[in-house]
Design a protein around this motif. Structure first.
Motif, PDB file in Angstrom:
ATOM      1  N   LEU A   6       0.031  68.774   9.374  1.00 33.69           N
ATOM      2  CA  LEU A   6      -1.458  69.162   8.892  1.00 33.69           C
ATOM      3  C   LEU A   6      -1.384  70.312   7.793  1.00 33.69           C
ATOM      4  CD1 LEU A   6      -4.642  69.177   9.654  1.00 33.69           C
ATOM      5  CD2 LEU A   6      -4.167  70.891  11.326  1.00 33.69           C
ATOM      6  N   LEU A   7      -0.267  71.080   8.074  1.00 30.46           N
ATOM      7  CA  LEU A   7      -0.167  72.014   6.968  1.00 30.46           C
ATOM      8  C   LEU A   7       0.238  71.225   5.659  1.00 30.46           C
ATOM      9  CD1 LEU A   7       0.428  75.188   6.286  1.00 30.46           C
ATOM     10  CD2 LEU A   7       3.170  74.659   6.946  1.00 30.46           C
ATOM     11  N   GLY A   8       1.236  70.299   5.527  1.00 27.53           N
ATOM     12  CA  GLY A   8       1.114  69.597   4.153  1.00 27.53           C
ATOM     13  C   GLY A   8      -0.065  68.989   3.737  1.00 27.53           C
ATOM     14  N   ILE A   9      -0.792  68.667   4.516  1.00 28.16           N
ATOM     15  CA  ILE A   9      -2.245  68.146   4.127  1.00 28.16           C
ATOM     16  C   ILE A   9      -3.011  69.156   3.525  1.00 28.16           C
ATOM     17  CG2 ILE A   9      -4.673  67.404   4.804  1.00 28.16           C
ATOM     18  CD1 ILE A   9      -2.883  65.496   6.964  1.00 28.16           C
ATOM     19  N   THR A  10      -3.016  70.419   4.110  1.00 29.58           N
ATOM     20  CA  THR A  10      -3.702  71.569   3.691  1.00 29.58           C
ATOM     21  C   THR A  10      -3.056  72.058   2.366  1.00 29.58           C
ATOM     22  OG1 THR A  10      -4.117  72.275   5.935  1.00 29.58           O
ATOM     23  CG2 THR A  10      -4.286  73.917   4.247  1.00 29.58           C
ATOM     24  N   VAL A  11      -1.858  72.053   2.278  1.00 22.69           N
ATOM     25  CA  VAL A  11      -1.290  72.526   0.888  1.00 22.69           C
ATOM     26  C   VAL A  11      -1.648  71.540  -0.213  1.00 22.69           C
ATOM     27  CG1 VAL A  11       1.087  72.701  -0.249  1.00 22.69           C
ATOM     28  CG2 VAL A  11       0.561  73.707   1.938  1.00 22.69           C
ATOM     29  N   ILE A  12      -1.692  70.249   0.226  1.00 21.06           N
ATOM     30  CA  ILE A  12      -1.844  69.241  -1.036  1.00 21.06           C
ATOM     31  C   ILE A  12      -3.348  69.262  -1.350  1.00 21.06           C
ATOM     32  CG2 ILE A  12      -2.315  66.940  -1.263  1.00 21.06           C
ATOM     33  CD1 ILE A  12       0.424  66.308   0.106  1.00 21.06           C
ATOM     34  N   GLY A  13      -4.323  69.574  -0.307  1.00 24.31           N
ATOM     35  CA  GLY A  13      -5.625  70.024  -0.550  1.00 24.31           C
ATOM     36  C   GLY A  13      -5.952  71.208  -1.386  1.00 24.31           C
ATOM     37  N   LEU A  14      -5.329  72.300  -1.281  1.00 23.67           N
ATOM     38  CA  LEU A  14      -5.517  73.284  -1.917  1.00 23.67           C
ATOM     39  C   LEU A  14      -4.824  73.154  -3.395  1.00 23.67           C
ATOM     40  CD1 LEU A  14      -4.535  76.321   0.709  1.00 23.67           C
ATOM     41  CD2 LEU A  14      -6.495  75.510  -0.151  1.00 23.67           C
ATOM     42  N   LEU A  15      -3.693  72.402  -3.395  1.00 26.55           N
ATOM     43  CA  LEU A  15      -3.198  72.313  -4.920  1.00 26.55           C
ATOM     44  C   LEU A  15      -4.184  71.402  -5.791  1.00 26.55           C
ATOM     45  CD1 LEU A  15       0.364  71.546  -4.214  1.00 26.55           C
ATOM     46  CD2 LEU A  15      -0.290  73.413  -5.366  1.00 26.55           C
ATOM     47  N   ILE A  16      -4.779  70.530  -5.253  1.00 24.51           N
ATOM     48  CA  ILE A  16      -5.886  69.523  -5.822  1.00 24.51           C
ATOM     49  C   ILE A  16      -7.103  70.316  -5.949  1.00 24.51           C
ATOM     50  CG2 ILE A  16      -7.529  67.564  -5.381  1.00 24.51           C
ATOM     51  CD1 ILE A  16      -5.442  66.308  -3.782  1.00 24.51           C
ATOM     52  N   GLY A  17      -7.468  71.174  -5.187  1.00 24.49           N
ATOM     53  CA  GLY A  17      -8.762  71.941  -5.460  1.00 24.49           C
ATOM     54  C   GLY A  17      -8.544  73.150  -6.422  1.00 24.49           C
ATOM     55  N   LYS A  31     -23.059  74.252  -8.921  1.00 25.68           N
ATOM     56  CA  LYS A  31     -23.100  73.016  -8.042  1.00 25.68           C
ATOM     57  C   LYS A  31     -21.905  72.243  -8.000  1.00 25.68           C
ATOM     58  CE  LYS A  31     -27.874  72.351  -8.890  1.00 25.68           C
ATOM     59  NZ  LYS A  31     -28.949  71.560  -9.528  1.00 25.68           N
ATOM     60  N   GLU A  32     -21.208  71.868  -8.896  1.00 29.83           N
ATOM     61  CA  GLU A  32     -20.070  71.139  -8.996  1.00 29.83           C
ATOM     62  C   GLU A  32     -18.769  72.031  -8.167  1.00 29.83           C
ATOM     63  OE1 GLU A  32     -18.341  70.219 -12.605  1.00 29.83           O
ATOM     64  OE2 GLU A  32     -20.085  69.249 -13.324  1.00 29.83           O
ATOM     65  N   LYS A  33     -18.789  73.298  -8.231  1.00 33.14           N
ATOM     66  CA  LYS A  33     -17.770  74.256  -7.170  1.00 33.14           C
ATOM     67  C   LYS A  33     -18.160  74.016  -5.688  1.00 33.14           C
ATOM     68  CE  LYS A  33     -17.097  77.925 -10.450  1.00 33.14           C
ATOM     69  NZ  LYS A  33     -17.180  79.142 -10.798  1.00 33.14           N
ATOM     70  N   VAL A  34     -19.628  73.956  -5.481  1.00 34.49           N
ATOM     71  CA  VAL A  34     -19.926  73.839  -4.069  1.00 34.49           C
ATOM     72  C   VAL A  34     -19.584  72.341  -3.707  1.00 34.49           C
ATOM     73  CG1 VAL A  34     -21.921  73.508  -2.590  1.00 34.49           C
ATOM     74  CG2 VAL A  34     -21.715  75.497  -4.120  1.00 34.49           C
ATOM     75  N   ILE A  35     -20.039  71.093  -4.449  1.00 37.29           N
ATOM     76  CA  ILE A  35     -19.325  69.946  -4.088  1.00 37.29           C
ATOM     77  C   ILE A  35     -17.943  69.678  -3.889  1.00 37.29           C
ATOM     78  CG2 ILE A  35     -19.502  67.541  -4.955  1.00 37.29           C
ATOM     79  CD1 ILE A  35     -22.378  68.597  -3.820  1.00 37.29           C
ATOM     80  N   LEU A  36     -17.332  70.442  -4.583  1.00 37.42           N
ATOM     81  CA  LEU A  36     -15.776  70.305  -4.722  1.00 37.42           C
ATOM     82  C   LEU A  36     -15.260  70.916  -3.256  1.00 37.42           C
ATOM     83  CD1 LEU A  36     -12.915  69.839  -5.883  1.00 37.42           C
ATOM     84  CD2 LEU A  36     -12.991  71.983  -6.609  1.00 37.42           C
ATOM     85  N   ILE A  37     -15.670  71.988  -2.973  1.00 35.65           N
ATOM     86  CA  ILE A  37     -15.498  72.509  -1.626  1.00 35.65           C
ATOM     87  C   ILE A  37     -15.645  71.701  -0.612  1.00 35.65           C
ATOM     88  CG2 ILE A  37     -15.741  74.425  -0.313  1.00 35.65           C
ATOM     89  CD1 ILE A  37     -15.650  76.339  -2.697  1.00 35.65           C
ATOM     90  N   LEU A  38     -17.026  71.141  -0.756  1.00 33.90           N
ATOM     91  CA  LEU A  38     -17.371  70.163   0.509  1.00 33.90           C
ATOM     92  C   LEU A  38     -16.695  69.010   0.683  1.00 33.90           C
ATOM     93  CD1 LEU A  38     -19.983  70.056   2.475  1.00 33.90           C
ATOM     94  CD2 LEU A  38     -20.889  68.561   0.613  1.00 33.90           C
ATOM     95  N   LEU A  39     -16.460  68.550  -0.544  1.00 28.83           N
ATOM     96  CA  LEU A  39     -15.528  67.236  -0.344  1.00 28.83           C
ATOM     97  C   LEU A  39     -14.072  67.498   0.170  1.00 28.83           C
ATOM     98  CD1 LEU A  39     -16.673  65.264  -3.744  1.00 28.83           C
ATOM     99  CD2 LEU A  39     -17.145  64.679  -1.173  1.00 28.83           C
ATOM    100  N   LEU A  40     -13.566  68.471  -0.422  1.00 28.98           N
ATOM    101  CA  LEU A  40     -12.087  68.806   0.031  1.00 28.98           C
ATOM    102  C   LEU A  40     -12.481  69.265   1.629  1.00 28.98           C
ATOM    103  CD1 LEU A  40     -10.847  70.934  -2.926  1.00 28.98           C
ATOM    104  CD2 LEU A  40      -9.972  68.773  -2.001  1.00 28.98           C
ATOM    105  N   THR A  41     -13.463  69.993   2.037  1.00 30.24           N
ATOM    106  CA  THR A  41     -13.300  70.373   3.292  1.00 30.24           C
ATOM    107  C   THR A  41     -13.621  69.065   4.334  1.00 30.24           C
ATOM    108  OG1 THR A  41     -14.256  72.467   2.710  1.00 30.24           O
ATOM    109  CG2 THR A  41     -14.710  71.753   5.060  1.00 30.24           C
TER     110      THR A  41
END
Length: 82
Positions: A6-17, A31-41
């Protein structure tokens, strides 16, 4: 062990974001920032759920449960009297 995954998934998600934020969204498009955060979450939550509960039903199982009475009715197997 699952905590490290789960930590690895979090790190990869943070890198992508971070990459997406810096590369293409840093121009001030709110709006694009909000959607990016929503989809990553959403992706992070789904990955965590599937990590801890691998036997969760998928979206196709939900659609099958919802639509199976309609399919049976259309095939004439429901006994509803239509």
């Amino acid at each position: 062990m699952k905590g490290l995954i789960l930590l690895g998934i979090t790190v990869i998600g943070l890198l992508i974001g971070g990459y997406e934020w810096w590369r293409s969204i840093h121009t001030g498009k709110r709006k694009e920032k909000v959607i990016l955060i929503l989809l990553l979450t959403l992706g992070w939550v789904l990955a965590g759920l599937l990590l801890y509960f691998p036997d969760l039903p998928g979206p196709s199982d939900l659609l099958e449960k919802i639509l199976s009475p309609l399919v049976r009715w259309m095939e004439g197997k429901s006994g509803l009297g239509f």
